[in-house]
Write an enzyme that holds these catalytic residues in place. Structure first.
Site, PDB file in Angstrom:
ATOM      1  N   ASN A 261     -10.095  -0.873  -0.047  1.00  0.00           N
ATOM      2  CA  ASN A 261      -8.637  -0.691   0.002  1.00  0.00           C
ATOM      3  C   ASN A 261      -8.048  -1.134  -1.340  1.00  0.00           C
ATOM      4  O   ASN A 261      -8.060  -2.323  -1.663  1.00  0.00           O
ATOM      5  CB  ASN A 261      -8.091  -1.544   1.159  1.00  0.00           C
ATOM      6  CG  ASN A 261      -6.590  -1.409   1.327  1.00  0.00           C
ATOM      7  OD1 ASN A 261      -5.897  -0.896   0.449  1.00  0.00           O
ATOM      8  ND2 ASN A 261      -6.081  -1.885   2.442  1.00  0.00           N
TER       9      ASN A 261
ATOM     10  N   HIS B 136      -3.670   6.832   3.015  1.00  0.00           N
ATOM     11  CA  HIS B 136      -4.035   5.548   2.416  1.00  0.00           C
ATOM     12  C   HIS B 136      -5.436   5.173   2.894  1.00  0.00           C
ATOM     13  O   HIS B 136      -5.745   5.268   4.084  1.00  0.00           O
ATOM     14  CB  HIS B 136      -3.013   4.486   2.822  1.00  0.00           C
ATOM     15  CG  HIS B 136      -3.428   3.095   2.482  1.00  0.00           C
ATOM     16  ND1 HIS B 136      -3.882   2.752   1.226  1.00  0.00           N
ATOM     17  CD2 HIS B 136      -3.477   1.966   3.220  1.00  0.00           C
ATOM     18  CE1 HIS B 136      -4.188   1.473   1.214  1.00  0.00           C
ATOM     19  NE2 HIS B 136      -3.958   0.968   2.419  1.00  0.00           N
TER      20      HIS B 136
ATOM     21  N   CYS C  92       0.818  -1.230   0.000  1.00  0.00           N
ATOM     22  CA  CYS C  92       0.000   0.000   0.000  1.00  0.00           C
ATOM     23  C   CYS C  92       0.845   1.271   0.000  1.00  0.00           C
ATOM     24  O   CYS C  92       0.323   2.363  -0.240  1.00  0.00           O
ATOM     25  CB  CYS C  92      -0.940   0.009   1.193  1.00  0.00           C
ATOM     26  SG  CYS C  92      -1.931  -1.480   1.303  1.00  0.00           S
TER      27      CYS C  92
HETATM   28  O1  UT7 Z   1      -3.505  -1.437   4.098  1.00  0.00           O
HETATM   29  C1  UT7 Z   1      -3.429  -2.106   5.313  1.00  0.00           C
HETATM   30  C2  UT7 Z   1      -4.235  -3.360   5.087  1.00  0.00           C
HETATM   31  N1  UT7 Z   1      -4.980  -3.868   6.169  1.00  0.00           N
HETATM   32  C3  UT7 Z   1      -6.005  -3.254   6.798  1.00  0.00           C
HETATM   33  O2  UT7 Z   1      -6.325  -2.118   6.619  1.00  0.00           O
HETATM   34  C4  UT7 Z   1      -6.807  -4.057   7.768  1.00  0.00           C
HETATM   35  C5  UT7 Z   1      -6.640  -3.671   9.189  1.00  0.00           C
HETATM   36  N2  UT7 Z   1      -7.597  -4.384  10.007  1.00  0.00           N
HETATM   37  C6  UT7 Z   1      -8.917  -4.096  10.004  1.00  0.00           C
HETATM   38  O3  UT7 Z   1      -9.330  -3.170   9.332  1.00  0.00           O
HETATM   39  C7  UT7 Z   1      -9.833  -4.888  10.884  1.00  0.00           C
HETATM   40  O4  UT7 Z   1      -9.079  -5.678  11.778  1.00  0.00           O
HETATM   41  C8  UT7 Z   1     -10.809  -5.787  10.070  1.00  0.00           C
HETATM   42  C9  UT7 Z   1     -11.810  -4.922   9.328  1.00  0.00           C
HETATM   43  C10 UT7 Z   1     -10.065  -6.675   9.104  1.00  0.00           C
HETATM   44  C11 UT7 Z   1     -11.599  -6.677  11.009  1.00  0.00           C
HETATM   45  O5  UT7 Z   1     -12.316  -5.878  11.954  1.00  0.00           O
HETATM   46  P1  UT7 Z   1     -12.207  -6.183  13.502  1.00  0.00           P
HETATM   47  O6  UT7 Z   1     -13.085  -5.246  14.180  1.00  0.00           O
HETATM   48  O7  UT7 Z   1     -10.741  -6.198  13.866  1.00  0.00           O
HETATM   49  O8  UT7 Z   1     -12.833  -7.620  13.577  1.00  0.00           O
HETATM   50  P2  UT7 Z   1     -12.194  -8.954  14.170  1.00  0.00           P
HETATM   51  O9  UT7 Z   1     -11.211  -9.533  13.245  1.00  0.00           O
HETATM   52  O10 UT7 Z   1     -11.776  -8.679  15.581  1.00  0.00           O
HETATM   53  O11 UT7 Z   1     -13.466  -9.897  14.193  1.00  0.00           O
HETATM   54  C12 UT7 Z   1     -14.607  -9.606  15.025  1.00  0.00           C
HETATM   55  C13 UT7 Z   1     -15.684 -10.610  14.712  1.00  0.00           C
HETATM   56  C14 UT7 Z   1     -15.196 -12.056  14.722  1.00  0.00           C
HETATM   57  O12 UT7 Z   1     -16.238 -12.873  15.205  1.00  0.00           O
HETATM   58  P3  UT7 Z   1     -16.235 -13.397  16.734  1.00  0.00           P
HETATM   59  O13 UT7 Z   1     -14.946 -14.124  16.897  1.00  0.00           O
HETATM   60  O14 UT7 Z   1     -16.297 -12.142  17.580  1.00  0.00           O
HETATM   61  O15 UT7 Z   1     -17.453 -14.226  16.804  1.00  0.00           O
HETATM   62  C15 UT7 Z   1     -14.954 -12.349  13.257  1.00  0.00           C
HETATM   63  O16 UT7 Z   1     -15.068 -13.729  12.974  1.00  0.00           O
HETATM   64  O17 UT7 Z   1     -16.204 -10.377  13.393  1.00  0.00           O
HETATM   65  C16 UT7 Z   1     -16.089 -11.583  12.619  1.00  0.00           C
HETATM   66  N3  UT7 Z   1     -15.827 -11.217  11.229  1.00  0.00           N
HETATM   67  C17 UT7 Z   1     -16.789 -11.000  10.320  1.00  0.00           C
HETATM   68  N4  UT7 Z   1     -18.133 -11.048  10.417  1.00  0.00           N
HETATM   69  C18 UT7 Z   1     -18.837 -10.748   9.311  1.00  0.00           C
HETATM   70  C19 UT7 Z   1     -14.617 -11.055  10.628  1.00  0.00           C
HETATM   71  N5  UT7 Z   1     -14.793 -10.704   9.347  1.00  0.00           N
HETATM   72  C20 UT7 Z   1     -16.131 -10.668   9.130  1.00  0.00           C
HETATM   73  C21 UT7 Z   1     -16.915 -10.391   8.004  1.00  0.00           C
HETATM   74  N6  UT7 Z   1     -18.258 -10.428   8.145  1.00  0.00           N
HETATM   75  N7  UT7 Z   1     -16.386 -10.050   6.820  1.00  0.00           N
END
Ligand code: UT7
Length: 324
Positions: free
Chosen positions: A281, A251, A112
């Site tokens: 992204n 970004h 990125c």
């Molecule tokens: O350019 C740099 C590239 N990377 C990024 O910008 C990503 C940086 N990270 C993020 O933006 C966030 O960590 C994410 C958007 C990827 C994820 O959001 P989060 O608030 O950190 O969610 P999480 O991974 O902590 O997951 C929370 C819950 C989980 O369920 P449980 O364990 O609480 O039951 C996940 O399984 O949300 C669930 N989950 C989803 N649910 C519906 C994870 N992805 C999804 C999804 N749809 N797509």
């Protein structure tokens, strides 16, 4: 004074994939995506649409806006992690497509941060040779590099390209400075393996093929901290107050990352350009697409101080200041 952007351009593939459509592809919900990421839709390349094709269209528009011909280009630098071939580079395909026969061309892999790394390079070449015109592009077809069964990643990314033609100006405008950083010790947190080897001796166990994998929460924390450090380090080094910034173009990874960054930098949201809801992204393409949108909608005036910051796989990150 230095390196200026003479013209910008961008290109998005025609197909728009909404959050609601994603509900039928993977176990997710449109509301979850919107509330956790701020993304509402993303553009996705058509069958066989290649990164260099988007890049060349963005570049063509940037050349027209700059009033520079393809033959005048001395260098083409293309930030990408989604080339359709490893060799030739996508930059060489773009060079051929544009007929930029006097330019040398190469790809740059900084995820990125590819566009900001490219701008930094362009500045160094232009400082060394004031007649040089450099085309810096960020372009991706990440939809071809996603595991569409992995809801942690496939909902986040989109395709597109943005480009800037850079040259020298002896006015008081130009690139003020950049603060580019990397930390390879954290590379495992956001990664894409190479295609699997055909040489049995070189096969890497557990290589799942060429698609993005990510530890989202960890990446999130590092992204906010790293961009904050890069920005404050650069402002301090260049003795520029955050109050004097006209526009910040970060970004576009995720609205929650952007909100945290805005709070840490303590700058008004009205000074931050945000379009992540429309495109997701787009990795190396995100900053130049945002720059082109801001530029073509008249949000940047000559003499404005514009700040850019990025964070991506590697890890790579950085900040750049331009007096427009
Ligand atoms: O350019 C740099 C590239 N990377 C990024 O910008 C990503 C940086 N990270 C993020 O933006 C966030 O960590 C994410 C958007 C990827 C994820 O959001 P989060 O608030 O950190 O969610 P999480 O991974 O902590 O997951 C929370 C819950 C989980 O369920 P449980 O364990 O609480 O039951 C996940 O399984 O949300 C669930 N989950 C989803 N649910 C519906 C994870 N992805 C999804 C999804 N749809 N797509």
């Amino acid at each position: 004074m230095g390196t200026v952007v003479l013209g910008t351009g961008s290109c998005l593939p025609g197909r728009v994939l909404t959050n609601v459509e994603l509900e039928s592809i993977v176990d997710t919900s449109a509301d979850w995506i919107k509330s956790r990421t701020g993304i509402e839709s993303r553009h996705i390349g058509g069958k066989g649409e290649k990164t260099y094709q988007l890049a060349a269209q963005a570049a063509q528009k940037a050349l027209e806006a700059a009033g520079v011909s393809a033959e005048e280009l001395g260098l083409i630098v293309l930030g990408t992690i989604s080339s359709h071939m490893l060799m030739p580079s996508s930059a060489c395909f773009v060079q051929n497509e544009l007929g930029a026969k006097n330019a040398f061309a190469y790809d740059l892999n900084a995820a990125c941060s590819g566009f900001l790394y490219g701008l930094d390079l362009a500045d160094k070449y232009i400082q060394a040779d004031h007649s040089m015109k450099v085309l810096v592009i960020g372009a991706e077809t990440l939809s071809s590099r996603l595991n569409w069964q992995d809801r942690n990643t496939c909902i986040l990314f989109g395709d597109g390209a943005g480009a800037a033609v850079c040259g020298y100006s002896d006015s008081d405008r130009g690139l003020i400075g950049s603060n580019m950083r990397s930390d390879g010790s954290l590379g495992e947190l956001l990664r894409m393996h190479a295609p699997e080897s055909f040489n049995p001796d070189l096969i890497v166990e557990g290589n799942p093929g060429a698609y993005i994998q990510m530890e989202g929460r960890e990446v999130f924390k590092h992204a906010v901290r790293a961009m904050e450090d890069a920005v404050f380090g650069l402002l301090e080094r260049e003795k520029i107050s955050k109050e004097s910034l006209s526009l910040v173009i970060p970004h576009q990874a995720n609205m929650r990352i952007l909100n945290k960054l805005i709070a840490r930098l303590d700058i008004p949201q009205s000074k931050v350009f945000i379009n992540v809801s429309k495109y997701g992204n787009t990795s190396a393409a995100s900053i130049p697409i945002a720059l082109d949108e801001a530029n073509s909608s008249g949000l940047i005036a000559k003499g404005d101080t514009v700040l850019f910051c990025s964070f991506g796989g590697g890890f790579t990150w950085g900040a750049t200041l331009i007096k427009w």
